[in-house]
Design an enzyme around this catalytic site. Sequence first.
Site: not given
Lengths: 468, 468, 468, 468
Positions: A12, A38, A113-114, A254
């Site tokens: 996310c 995302g 996020n995670g 990335y």
Amino acid sequence: MLNEVKSLNEECGVFGVWGAENANYLTYLGLHSLQHRGQEGAGIVANDGKRLRTYRNLGLLTQVFSKPEFLNSLVGNSAIGHVRYSTAGENKIENVQPLLFDFTDSQIALAHNGNLTNAITLKKELEEKGHIFKSSSDSEVLVHLIKVSNAPTLHEKIIEALNKIQGGFAYLLLTKDALIVALDSHGFRPLSIGKLSNGGFVVASETCALDAVGASLVRNVQPGELITISDSGMEIDHWTNKTQLAICSMEFIYFARPDSDILGINVHSARKRMGANLAKEAPADGDIVVGVPNSSLSAASGYAEEIGLPYEMGLIKNQHMGREFIQPTKELREKSVRQKLAAVKGVVRGKRVILVDDSIVRGTTCAYIVQLLRDAGAVEVHLRIASPRFMHPCFYGIDIQEKSELIAAHKSIPEMNQMFGSDSLEFLSEDGLISAIGLNADAPYSGLDMSYFNGDYPTYLYDYESKK
Amino acid sequence: MLNEVKSLNEECGVFGVWGAENANYLTYLGLHSLQHRGQEGAGIVANDGKRLRTYRNLGLLTQVFSKPEFLNSLVGNSAIGHVRYSTAGENKIENVQPLLFDFTDSQIALAHNGNLTNAITLKKELEEKGHIFKSSSDSEVLVHLIKVSNAPTLHEKIIEALNKIQGGFAYLLLTKDALIVALDSHGFRPLSIGKLSNGGFVVASETCALDAVGASLVRNVQPGELITISDSGMEIDHWTNKTQLAICSMEFIYFARPDSDILGINVHSARKRMGANLAKEAPADGDIVVGVPNSSLSAASGYAEEIGLPYEMGLIKNQHMGREFIQPTKELREKSVRQKLAAVKGVVRGKRVILVDDSIVRGTTCAYIVQLLRDAGAVEVHLRIASPRFMHPCFYGIDIQEKSELIAAHKSIPEMNQMFGSDSLEFLSEDGLISAIGLNADAPYSGLDMSYFNGDYPTYLYDYESKK
Amino acid sequence: MLNEVKSLNEECGVFGVWGAENANYLTYLGLHSLQHRGQEGAGIVANDGKRLRTYRNLGLLTQVFSKPEFLNSLVGNSAIGHVRYSTAGENKIENVQPLLFDFTDSQIALAHNGNLTNAITLKKELEEKGHIFKSSSDSEVLVHLIKVSNAPTLHEKIIEALNKIQGGFAYLLLTKDALIVALDSHGFRPLSIGKLSNGGFVVASETCALDAVGASLVRNVQPGELITISDSGMEIDHWTNKTQLAICSMEFIYFARPDSDILGINVHSARKRMGANLAKEAPADGDIVVGVPNSSLSAASGYAEEIGLPYEMGLIKNQHMGREFIQPTKELREKSVRQKLAAVKGVVRGKRVILVDDSIVRGTTCAYIVQLLRDAGAVEVHLRIASPRFMHPCFYGIDIQEKSELIAAHKSIPEMNQMFGSDSLEFLSEDGLISAIGLNADAPYSGLDMSYFNGDYPTYLYDYESKK
Amino acid sequence: MLNEVKSLNEECGVFGVWGAENANYLTYLGLHSLQHRGQEGAGIVANDGKRLRTYRNLGLLTQVFSKPEFLNSLVGNSAIGHVRYSTAGENKIENVQPLLFDFTDSQIALAHNGNLTNAITLKKELEEKGHIFKSSSDSEVLVHLIKVSNAPTLHEKIIEALNKIQGGFAYLLLTKDALIVALDSHGFRPLSIGKLSNGGFVVASETCALDAVGASLVRNVQPGELITISDSGMEIDHWTNKTQLAICSMEFIYFARPDSDILGINVHSARKRMGANLAKEAPADGDIVVGVPNSSLSAASGYAEEIGLPYEMGLIKNQHMGREFIQPTKELREKSVRQKLAAVKGVVRGKRVILVDDSIVRGTTCAYIVQLLRDAGAVEVHLRIASPRFMHPCFYGIDIQEKSELIAAHKSIPEMNQMFGSDSLEFLSEDGLISAIGLNADAPYSGLDMSYFNGDYPTYLYDYESKK
């Protein structure tokens, strides 16, 4: 490499704003610049001081907010938003965030996020007490823990709840009174706070989103911090003091956008240095250097500059590729793949190509790209990977959780070289990566989570320990 | 530079196939790789030997063919297709090509890339005879001329009609018996023929579309050629012998895809040489070289290589930008533009930036980009344009037909430098452009149409003569 | 009976307005009330005195104008509109009307209800002169004839053109100066003119559309009339004096909306009288009278009243049936048909049902409905048809042009009775129909076209003569 | 009367199937025939014996299942479905049912028709224990109560939970093992069980849905019943024995489809008898009887038959009216309303009209319809309402919960007569309604809930007691 092809997905991106007219539109802009984190779902919750309102759906941000009225309905001076990746086939709007919880007497919204490593255990315990979860995501556990806490204030409830969860998390919570920001004790995910010219605050997964709304960086959120932004300003607290930086190295390699700075380090520049280090460690005898668009272009140009060879556009990505692209018949499938990525014949014909890719995960497209270059007339293809061998899954927020999916975990370099059909294959060393990023934090691996490459996980893995 | 921003639009891309199963899907793939040539409308006409069927609509190819049944309905072993640019606001599906004409006893379909300079005159003459036009495009005139011809065969009717029209045209015509290809006498637009492994033929505006369907180049169509492809194979004829090559130089500079070869010359490589020539002619004292993504990246890397400075990603384009993006309120408009293009602070901060752009047309965004770089911390911005000053409109297929729209026609270089806020501004010379492309044809300007830069139009302009 | 099932389709409805603000919206309202006359395509052309603008597409009116901007773009104080039926599978937006013709120096728009019997011949003649048609409909011929006329004024050109065409037509033409209305010499199709309270004029296929916009009836257009409405008011002229009324009897029986008055006769009341006459001619021994919803309800109530039996809701039509309804697997198809029409068990169980239908065309659903009633417990089903046997195709604007499609042309009443599984079957007589409608015009069959029933076509059939 | 206009909305329709291939499609068909019970949202949960899968969204059933893949993904031999009404503006997919609960070790889905009168209290209690609700609907409370029960089996947990809730409910619960059906102790909502020819079971709010899938009626669910359908067949149990029938009288008057039988009584026939009783109680001196389409047509025909006057189609409803209809400008609003309902001038002109409506709730459209008839030429309009005065809100599943919204609660009959502009106004008596329905159950008011008319609520109202 191609997002669709690498199948390596960030879970996310989060964005929040407090104290700004058009909080809805600023959040829309911020999320738009985080879309690369995302692409399966998006949502916004806005707060007008009295009520929280939400709109969310499956799809890209612009698809979700396909009509202006969807966005316009989200009135108020503060908001949080979320873009999400979810595994294909799970057509579940329930999991699209932010999650908004309507209690009889209050509301709270959450964007995460995670990945929590003990969520399964906690969820079971809560269900045994009769709790019912609205989503199948791990993110929701936090709110249940807040709800069952007996601490006197919301702030203390949140601290109590955060101390029960494990793993990687960058959380944004929104109530009618405050925007609350929390980062896990290792800082696995990046999170930055910026300031608008009008004095309002924004929070975002990456600094590119601060730039997108014209905010200037105020602070990179530190491991263990709990920050409350309200009409009284920003208050910085800690939910834990046992912290040690271990930020995800794949963010640099990335995931993150090249124009973002993570903990003060520009992502594009770090990638260029990865390419340069790779050129020093693993030079190749070639005529031109070609990167796999778009994520490997920085590393490729760094490699070319260091080795003193021309950096060329030997591969090109179709910018009009979309999900709407019609799936062909079986016989035509190969032709369809060519639509995503094409070799530039006029560039590679008769050349010894040094092909730079940022990383190899499943390895499913390497052979295809090497063949594409050979078909276009390349006489040699030397594959150079600007990161170490990816051999261990991630449990802190990336969707690779099975070792069996990782080709480098099962094949030697010569075996992979043969599989891919390349003339040679080399990877960047761990030290080469660490020095290229140059974080220099006083922590193992200079503050990076290098577990992808060496299996040295910064934490106990709880529900996932057996998957190590 | 940004397509949306430059407002310099190719009028079309054309693609045809004869003698292949899945002609519909091959045409879809071919058009998909030509999408950069026209994004306002798309269509396909397929031929099963008995009947021609069409589907077309406004929008991107993948939007037009949003349901597989639209494509599947187009059965047969041959087809032609078209992607089109049309001026905004003209919500006219009538103008989307291919145009399909249903006569009582036959059918003919037409796809056209180019612009006829005497179409208005011809249309008036035909209307006076009672003719009624179904579209407001110039393309349709050809079919009316064929229809009124008294020549005995279709082939001769077509030759008679082609000899009446003037200007730039690459025409594909489809009947149930043949795929007919015609190029104007100056070859203003590129057009290439390829062969599939099964023996079938394909025709396309650019070679990238041949690659997209796995066809190998057979022939670049020459000025004045009239080629008939049927079950008897390919027959090459000429509709005129008065020919002289004058291919559009903007195809090399801006329009064509970098992986295409035009008349044997790779577009990316030509652009790189433009950048290199520009570095020789107009070196700048800077720290890094930055290109405006995506069209100027080749030229920028050529400039950097030649001058020996690092080629850096100082600007980044949002890949998820789409038409669905919600228009903001006036106050937020500036923030919205940032979504398209962002400066990479971590790269440009404190640097003297040499900014390479492929061309300047209206000049509307130059000042914006220069400011973007300065806001991100660039200490100097030297603007270098990898083509000569664009001062004359085009009448052969590009939608710039008013001199008043061209900034270089009205402002001197110092004036423009001041307007843009750059520290210096230089353009590539005409000779520098011609040698970079390296066409070397036995014709004025080595076979290039350089009228954009010098006003030396290769033809009389008929209906547009007064606009010169 | 079910529209979808009867497959008997009116070719169109037309609506026009002159001299009213919001002409676009009035036309939208008018067309909406004419939607029953054509459900495959819709469009509007508006005129602001300088320019004509159009929007049209396949689908229902509300689907075509799915966004308010489509309608809002059609500015001006006059407009014409059209709803259209087109044969399934012909995905041709080209045929959706109004057709708008853009000549170099003027514009004309056309909306047509009817069918020309010599269009094929005229089209061939025009094509031989080089003319190209934009649509495959017959309607367009008129504009070509106007265009080739050498008469000095548009009015005279139109008269010349109208005198060349044959068959059934109610034409609306719109130029920037006038709204022109023309009816064929037999008045096959209904057409009425109304006046708005502000003084503006409206023209519509049926009076229900006048009611829909609050206009009061001014005049039913008479056979052979050519009426020009402009800012100078309404001028009534004739394009021919050889006229004889022969209005389509199926308008009264099936097509028109019950609240419309045709030539002063209310459609619902006429149908009720058809039912009453049928009861007199063909009484049945039953317990209740049931009509096939919705078109046969008037006739059924007339039958019930006359015979003195209860009129019952024995069949019910699902109001939420739409095209979006998912097609089932083969085995479930029968269950799917039940969705359209259901028998009311509680009403018909144990009863002798007199089932009244307005007409039988293909006869495909009669057996199904009779079985539906029997399954629901009806002990007898007596089928009564409130019109004569439909044995001859129509060439003036209905889409039945093949005798082979008409069951009554090939089967006797006893044969049909056996096929349908009914206990008895009777049809209304021709005299019974004529007296029920009560037109009493000084013309054969009191001014009705009865050719459906007796083959006595009011005109020579030209291109269709062989199909008689 | 017009659904949109009356603003009297049923809360839902439910449908379930066990033991049938294509359970998904059967549920789709069943829900389709229940669409009149709720038009704001629809969903299906299917069970393949291992996993429950769901798809649901806002909108009509056919809009929700706009693509076949949405339905096809719901595999398995059992399913439940729901169509829902929700107040406008609440754009909350969370409230669309069936609700599917994913526990770590099991799944349960729920579909509910009705309203719980103590849900607010129960929800507060549960939230205080830390529970979090996923929807804002009352329906969800049941699952939380099941979840917190300490009873040893699911069956006993459900019984315990049902004994805690109050109000009106027809519940369908689906697990991988069984389809569970529960009705409240007064049977406020109709619910019937049918059998398919293959032996499978279906459950539906109305019998019209049994007919729609070809099932035959097996049992009308009785107050207090708890029925479990599984692969072992149907088991009938009771969750309480304190029961007394009080079925909603508005189901007979307005909500249910005319072809449904409720507790063995056909709805159309009951309405016809209401009309007949009304004619006896309140005859009017008129020429024709007209019903407001569609819900009042049965009552009108009963009135006409009883009084011996012609039943006429004096009002007509546009069948193509949809939500997509473009909202007009203010000045044109009146014309827009005419689109929904039109008077048939040819029928009512010069007539004394007896206008029959099924009920008066807010009374907002009565004046409009009376005026419509007068504008069309009616000389007198006598309004007759085929139910008693609606003066008390409903708390068992209808969305009228404020007395202030009910015109008859505040105005006398003469006052209303004056407001509506009618020449006379009469209502059916309570006894007239009860005898027309003819339920004859051994309970107050023969088993009907008559509280709408007399305020005699069959239960204590808990959270709503103060609203009485």
